[in-house]
Scaffold this motif. Structure first.
Motif, short mmCIF file in Angstrom:
data_model
loop_
_atom_site.label_atom_id
_atom_site.label_comp_id
_atom_site.label_asym_id
_atom_site.label_seq_id
_atom_site.Cartn_x
_atom_site.Cartn_y
_atom_site.Cartn_z
N MET A 1 0.66 -1.02 0.07
CA MET A 1 0.13 -0.03 0.10
C MET A 1 0.73 1.14 0.03
SD MET A 1 -3.02 1.34 -0.17
CE MET A 1 -4.00 -0.09 -0.16
N THR A 2 2.02 0.95 0.50
CA THR A 2 3.02 2.50 0.67
C THR A 2 3.21 2.78 -0.38
OG1 THR A 2 3.82 1.82 3.07
CG2 THR A 2 5.23 3.36 1.58
N HIS A 3 3.75 1.73 -1.56
CA HIS A 3 4.14 2.13 -2.79
C HIS A 3 3.03 2.56 -3.59
CE1 HIS A 3 7.85 -0.90 -2.45
NE2 HIS A 3 7.85 0.32 -1.91
N ALA A 4 1.81 1.99 -3.62
CA ALA A 4 0.57 2.79 -4.09
C ALA A 4 0.31 3.95 -3.79
CB ALA A 4 -0.56 1.76 -3.81
N LEU A 5 0.73 4.48 -2.53
CA LEU A 5 0.55 5.95 -2.26
C LEU A 5 1.60 6.91 -2.77
CD1 LEU A 5 -0.27 5.33 1.56
CD2 LEU A 5 -1.92 5.98 -0.30
N ASP A 6 2.86 5.95 -2.96
CA ASP A 6 3.80 6.76 -3.78
C ASP A 6 3.20 7.19 -5.24
OD1 ASP A 6 5.53 6.65 -1.71
OD2 ASP A 6 6.44 4.82 -2.59
N ILE A 7 2.83 6.28 -5.87
CA ILE A 7 1.83 6.74 -7.09
C ILE A 7 1.10 7.90 -7.03
CG2 ILE A 7 0.68 5.81 -9.09
CD1 ILE A 7 3.48 4.50 -8.74
N VAL A 8 0.09 7.86 -6.06
CA VAL A 8 -0.72 8.94 -5.95
C VAL A 8 0.10 10.22 -5.60
CG1 VAL A 8 -2.30 10.03 -4.16
CG2 VAL A 8 -2.51 7.44 -4.63
N ARG A 9 1.07 10.18 -4.92
CA ARG A 9 1.87 11.34 -4.64
C ARG A 9 2.53 11.81 -6.13
NH1 ARG A 9 2.91 9.22 0.77
NH2 ARG A 9 4.39 7.88 0.10
N MET A 10 2.91 10.99 -6.79
CA MET A 10 3.52 11.15 -8.23
C MET A 10 2.39 12.03 -9.05
SD MET A 10 5.62 8.02 -9.40
CE MET A 10 7.03 7.30 -8.35
N GLN A 11 1.22 11.48 -8.95
CA GLN A 11 0.04 11.98 -9.59
C GLN A 11 -0.24 13.51 -9.18
OE1 GLN A 11 -1.55 10.85 -12.27
NE2 GLN A 11 -2.11 8.64 -11.92
N LEU A 12 -0.04 13.98 -7.90
CA LEU A 12 -0.35 15.07 -7.47
C LEU A 12 0.83 16.13 -7.74
CD1 LEU A 12 -1.71 14.13 -3.82
CD2 LEU A 12 -3.13 15.10 -5.78
N LEU A 13 2.16 15.55 -8.03
CA LEU A 13 3.21 16.36 -8.29
C LEU A 13 2.95 17.07 -10.01
CD1 LEU A 13 6.33 14.26 -7.37
CD2 LEU A 13 5.43 16.36 -6.54
N ASP A 14 2.13 16.38 -10.86
CA ASP A 14 1.79 17.03 -12.01
C ASP A 14 0.94 18.23 -11.68
OD1 ASP A 14 1.21 17.72 -14.41
OD2 ASP A 14 0.84 15.58 -15.26
N ARG A 15 1.33 19.40 -11.09
CA ARG A 15 0.27 20.25 -10.69
C ARG A 15 -0.25 20.97 -12.05
NH1 ARG A 15 4.45 23.36 -6.65
NH2 ARG A 15 4.50 21.65 -4.99
N ARG A 16 0.19 20.99 -13.13
CA ARG A 16 -0.46 21.66 -14.20
C ARG A 16 -1.93 20.61 -14.34
NH1 ARG A 16 3.74 21.45 -18.97
NH2 ARG A 16 4.14 19.67 -18.10
N LEU A 17 -1.69 19.22 -14.54
CA LEU A 17 -2.95 18.55 -14.44
C LEU A 17 -3.85 18.85 -13.30
CD1 LEU A 17 -4.40 16.40 -16.06
CD2 LEU A 17 -3.15 14.68 -14.82
N VAL A 18 -3.32 18.70 -12.30
CA VAL A 18 -4.35 18.74 -10.97
C VAL A 18 -4.97 20.18 -11.05
CG1 VAL A 18 -4.47 19.15 -8.49
CG2 VAL A 18 -2.95 17.27 -9.62
N LEU A 19 -4.27 21.13 -11.00
CA LEU A 19 -5.10 22.74 -11.11
C LEU A 19 -5.70 22.81 -12.21
CD1 LEU A 19 -1.89 24.67 -9.84
CD2 LEU A 19 -3.93 23.92 -8.46
N MET B 1 11.20 3.72 -11.63
CA MET B 1 11.33 4.23 -10.32
C MET B 1 11.28 3.08 -9.12
SD MET B 1 12.24 7.37 -10.10
CE MET B 1 11.86 7.88 -8.50
N GLY B 2 11.12 1.46 -9.81
CA GLY B 2 11.19 0.64 -8.85
C GLY B 2 9.84 0.10 -8.41
N ARG B 3 8.82 0.69 -8.92
CA ARG B 3 7.44 0.47 -8.61
C ARG B 3 6.80 -0.75 -9.51
NH1 ARG B 3 9.51 2.33 -5.08
NH2 ARG B 3 9.05 4.21 -4.21
N THR B 4 6.11 -1.58 -8.91
CA THR B 4 5.36 -2.54 -9.99
C THR B 4 4.33 -2.12 -10.64
OG1 THR B 4 3.98 -3.52 -8.16
CG2 THR B 4 6.15 -4.11 -8.21
N ARG B 5 3.95 -2.87 -11.68
CA ARG B 5 2.57 -2.47 -12.30
C ARG B 5 1.37 -2.60 -11.40
NH1 ARG B 5 6.37 -4.84 -15.08
NH2 ARG B 5 6.73 -4.39 -17.64
N ARG B 6 1.59 -3.47 -10.19
CA ARG B 6 0.38 -3.56 -9.14
C ARG B 6 0.32 -2.25 -8.47
NH1 ARG B 6 0.49 -4.59 -3.97
NH2 ARG B 6 -1.30 -5.59 -2.94
N ASP B 7 1.47 -1.79 -8.16
CA ASP B 7 1.59 -0.67 -7.36
C ASP B 7 0.99 0.51 -8.27
OD1 ASP B 7 2.87 -1.87 -5.17
OD2 ASP B 7 4.68 -1.30 -6.20
#
Length: 224
Positions: free
Chosen positions: A1-19, A80-86
């Motif tokens: 679950m921690t690695h999945a949350l890393d993906i969420v944080r990666m998504q949030l780093l795309d500020r142009r998309l989020v904003l 970045m070492g995350r799996t497809r599942r993550d």
């Protein structure tokens, strides 16, 4: 679950998309109210079908804007070492978070519309374009349900294209359409006697869930 949350944080780093997504919702409401006011001024009424067309385009645009970001993130996450599942679990969590925020925004704007008497001029765009229910939770679900369909649909398209290219996307679209039709029949039988908002919400969420499960099986062997 921690690695999945890393993906969420990666998504949030795309500020142009989020904003951009949040700004897109604001723009959509502003345009919808403006178009509604113009239609009422010229014809004296506002057709629900016209409102539904505007709303459908907005949902499709918001979900479609995610496609490029989702496709870029898969190879980056694996590198970045995350799996497809993550990647998939994290993306689904991000989609749920995004749905929560956007649904709440639309609910907020509906409240503003109602409190101000239709934006100060009896302009009922949000109140006319969606099915209205008598409680905030139900109304939130009405707003959120289309996103719970369109976001998984876009994610499924992304992983289909990543795994099998354009041919896979086309074949997958046909199979997804057939699956959606089967879900419509099944949910229709299960919701006999239910109100229209309940039946529509269940149908949209159920189709989105089928697409999300389908994407899970596709992404597991997707090359990057």
């Amino acid at each position: 679950m921690t690695h999945a949350l890393d993906i969420v944080r990666m998504q949030l780093l795309d500020r142009r998309l989020v904003l951009g997504t949040l700004g897109g919702v604001l723009l959509f409401v502003a345009l919808g109210v403006g178009i509604t006011a113009g239609e009422i001024a010229t014809s004296g009424s506002f057709g629900k079908g016209f409102a539904v067309g505007i709303i459908g385009g907005a949902y499709g645009g918001v979900a479609g804007a995610q496609a490029t970001s989702l496709s870029r993130l898969l190879p980056f996450a694996v590198a970045m070492g995350r799996t497809r599942r993550d990647y998939y679990l994290g993306t689904v969590l991000f989609v749920l978070l995004e749905t929560l925020v956007l649904g709440a925004l639309l609910l907020l704007f509906l409240g503003v519309e109602q409190v101000t008497g239709g934006w100060g001029g009896d302009v009922r765009f949000l109140g006319a374009g969606w099915e209205m229910v008598g409680n905030p939770v139900g109304q939130f679900l009405v707003f959120a349900a289309p996103l719970l369909l369109t976001f998984p649909m876009v994610l499924l398209g992304v992983v289909l294209h990543a795994r099998w290219g354009l041919l896979g996307l086309v074949v997958g679209a046909v199979l997804a359409g057939a699956a959606a039709f089967a879900v419509v029949i099944a949910t229709g039988l299960l919701t006999v006697g239910a109100t229209i908002p309940v039946a529509d919400t269940v149908r949209l969420v159920a189709i989105g869930a089928v697409f999300a499960v389908g994407g899970w099986f596709v992404v597991r062997r997707t090359p990057v």
